[in-house]
Design an enzyme around this catalytic site. Sequence first.
Site, PDB file in Angstrom:
ATOM      1  N   CYS A 122       0.795  -1.179   0.068  1.00 39.90           N
ATOM      2  CA  CYS A 122       0.056  -0.024  -0.021  1.00 39.90           C
ATOM      3  C   CYS A 122       0.701   1.161  -0.082  1.00 39.90           C
ATOM      4  O   CYS A 122       0.374   2.451  -0.371  1.00 39.90           O
ATOM      5  CB  CYS A 122      -0.786   0.080   1.267  1.00 39.90           C
ATOM      6  SG  CYS A 122      -1.904  -1.311   1.231  1.00 39.90           S
ATOM      7  N   HIS A 167      -3.671   6.981   1.038  1.00 43.75           N
ATOM      8  CA  HIS A 167      -3.938   5.859   0.512  1.00 43.75           C
ATOM      9  C   HIS A 167      -5.307   5.253   0.797  1.00 43.75           C
ATOM     10  O   HIS A 167      -5.772   5.542   1.588  1.00 43.75           O
ATOM     11  CB  HIS A 167      -3.155   4.856   0.954  1.00 43.75           C
ATOM     12  CG  HIS A 167      -3.173   3.389   0.763  1.00 43.75           C
ATOM     13  ND1 HIS A 167      -3.810   2.872  -0.527  1.00 43.75           N
ATOM     14  CD2 HIS A 167      -3.410   2.258   1.769  1.00 43.75           C
ATOM     15  CE1 HIS A 167      -4.160   1.793  -0.455  1.00 43.75           C
ATOM     16  NE2 HIS A 167      -3.999   1.166   1.061  1.00 43.75           N
ATOM     17  N   ASN A 222     -10.054  -0.685  -2.478  1.00 44.44           N
ATOM     18  CA  ASN A 222      -8.630  -0.596  -1.984  1.00 44.44           C
ATOM     19  C   ASN A 222      -7.627  -1.278  -3.481  1.00 44.44           C
ATOM     20  O   ASN A 222      -7.466  -2.208  -3.471  1.00 44.44           O
ATOM     21  CB  ASN A 222      -8.295  -1.052  -0.757  1.00 44.44           C
ATOM     22  CG  ASN A 222      -6.938  -1.183  -0.388  1.00 44.44           C
ATOM     23  OD1 ASN A 222      -5.734  -0.841  -0.976  1.00 44.44           O
ATOM     24  ND2 ASN A 222      -6.626  -1.339   0.849  1.00 44.44           N
TER      25      ASN A 222
END
Length: 335
Positions: free
Chosen positions: A116, A262, A292
Amino acid sequence: MMYNSRITGMGFFVPDNVVTNDNLTKMMDTSDEWIQERTGIKERRWIPEGSDETSATMGAKAAKIAIERSGLSKDDIDFIVFATLSPDYYFPGCGVQIQEMLEMNTIGALDVRNQCSGFVYALSVADQFIKTGMYKHILVIGSEYHSNGLDKTTRGRGVSVIFGDGAGACVLSRTEDSKKGILSSHLHSEGKYADKLIVASPSIKHWVPEIIANEKEDVSYFPYMDGTFVFKNAVVRFSEVIMEALTANQVRPEDIDLFIPHQANLRISQFIQQKFKLRDDQVYNNIMKYGNTTAASIIIALTEAWESGKVKEGDIVLLAAFGSGFTWGSVLMRW
Ligand code: UT7
């Protein structure tokens, strides 16, 4: 002489195939209500079965748009940095595939393996190559093909509902204007918690024959996440690394024109927004539409924000990420 680096072109690509929360209820015991309440996600894009699309092909599509918008040609690019946790091959990395797919010169290509935080790490790597004068234009890509590797049964619901497929890319270019571009980057890790968000196999330890032999019971090749633990660490580390960027540049939260966290979970973004008392117009989220997308999420969101006129010359733009590793980081730039 030290140079600065600034983004001169951006692009993103997501598969057309929309998977709604209701679609997921046909695969596992979950609900639209649970997913929206816990994560903010309404739908995500998943590469449909049988498609030839991969992290590399999506990355190449996003990269083409970014290069075109930068006004450069592929032959002007000096280096490729590719961030992904879902590479087409265990090795070689996706960076070299981009060199081939875009028919680029035999320039260097580097894969960044920071999940991430991948895009923030990749951007900071590229920034350093430009600051020292080694390269002028670097292609930075974040791309993820999650959907083929998820456990789409009730057993995997705590993980699989949050991830989506997609890619984003930018061209980072040299500037001699010291007040513009990337002002700082701050990077961190804590390998003690590597096992809290992990795909344990395939690996050199658990190689493919073993997986095939154990296929039915072995869940180690699906992403595993201790969600609550990751969440708790995320909010702390996000806050710290944002503070670090603000302090280093003597920037106050109210000076931020655009903050792109993020896109891990809308609740994490909202927690950070409240903590730094940011107005809604200072923060950009699009997890509702894409889920995501790990290393791709920040650059997809930044591109989308830019396309809708939210990023203007002189703006202070803050990027921050936290994820598997654990790794986390922030980049502060003046547009
Ligand atoms: O991307 C970078 C790093 N990742 C993150 O930052 C993600 C951080 N973590 C999270 O976003 C959240 O922890 C999740 C969204 C993954 C999970 O939310 P949560 O509020 O922490 O839920 P939980 O895992 O504590 O589960 C609560 C309940 C459990 O049931 P019981 O034990 O209370 O009966 C789960 O079994 O919700 C259940 N559950 C689900 N129910 C319906 C878990 N997943 C689902 C699901 N649908 N998809």
